[in-house]
Design an enzyme around this catalytic site. Sequence first.
Site: not given
Length: 355
Positions: A201-203, A275
């Site tokens: 997850l990085h968005r 994501d």
Amino acid sequence: MKIISVVGARPQFVKLAPMARALSSRCRHSVVHTGQHYDPNMSDVFFDELGIPRPDHHLDVGSASHGAQTGRMLDQLERVFAAEHPGAVLVYGDTNSTLAAALAAVKMHIPVMHLEAGLRSFNRAMPEEHNRVMTDHASDLCLAPTELAMHNLANEGLASRSVLVGDVMTDVLFGVRDRVAGTTSPLALEFDGAPFTLATLHRPANTDDPARLEDILRGLQALDGPTLLLAHPRLRAKAAAAGIALDRPGIVTADPAGYPDLIRLLLAADSVVTDSGGLQKEAFLLRRPCVTVRSDTEWTETIDLGWNTLAGDHPAEIAARLANLPRTPTEEAPYGNGTTAARAAEAILSSLQEA
Ligand code: UD1
């Protein structure tokens, strides 16, 4: 003829690896690293493990707000281009480094070549959507990965500057898959052969809203088996600031993996929750079912072919969506056959000869 590749963030290093090989045998090729990603496991590890030549220029811009980061890059790239007089600038994907390089070059009348052109999420809240639309329109040559990307470019009046070359990530993935065959990631050993989910997850839409982040983590906890969450520094920082524990029952975290290790983990995993655009596609290419924690995707072929689904508005349903994926066996290859870099290099050099 000198061509300068400008990169700055993880996925761009991966795409650079085959392009550097394909271009350096046919012209003078040099590399500028903007410094957008700078932690060793976000940058150096890719150069080491994928055999990418060291950058000829490193701009060290680091992290900042979008405007400040892009502006610093623009200023420094203009100086590099003025000193180097490249015949063309090659930009990759949709990060702030991509936009800054395209803008610096087009203003100096240097031909801009955009690899991975034509992708659209049609979500104008995404920084990548601004970057890719503006970069495509500043480019002299749009190198599209898919038929759908070609269609998007044509819809925006860019058909005459566009060419379908395939997806260069496929080149890298297939090469690394063959290289790591028969080896196991130390991280996978933790699960002792039991099925696990690989997650990233990085968005900002997922990491920067504490309530949403907590919902996603609960969605992961509801999966049948354990999840290995490779935690981007942004995720760790935002979770810590909001007092949210990432390590919890059912979730084990680790730092971001280098590329060969990521592919080993993907091969060992039973399913993927992410994501990331790249990981959605890699999951499809290795036929691992994937739940994408977004409300849209640029890689719709992965969904149409039954290996990916969107859970953007329903993070609590990650487990149910994974269980309902058709996982239909398919021989379709919407992302090319692993020979894109040679085709892209050919398209770039012939467009420059024609100019
Ligand atoms: C960037 C790209 C995104 C791409 C992603 C791949 C933009 C707008 N976003 O997102 O399209 O999918 O790279 O990973 O260009 N940080 C570190 N160390 C690093 C790099 C970042 O600690 O080496 C932290 C900083 O707190 C920084 C934050 O991560 O502010 C976000 O980094 P940034 O490069 O702005 O965006 P990404 O989320 O990595």
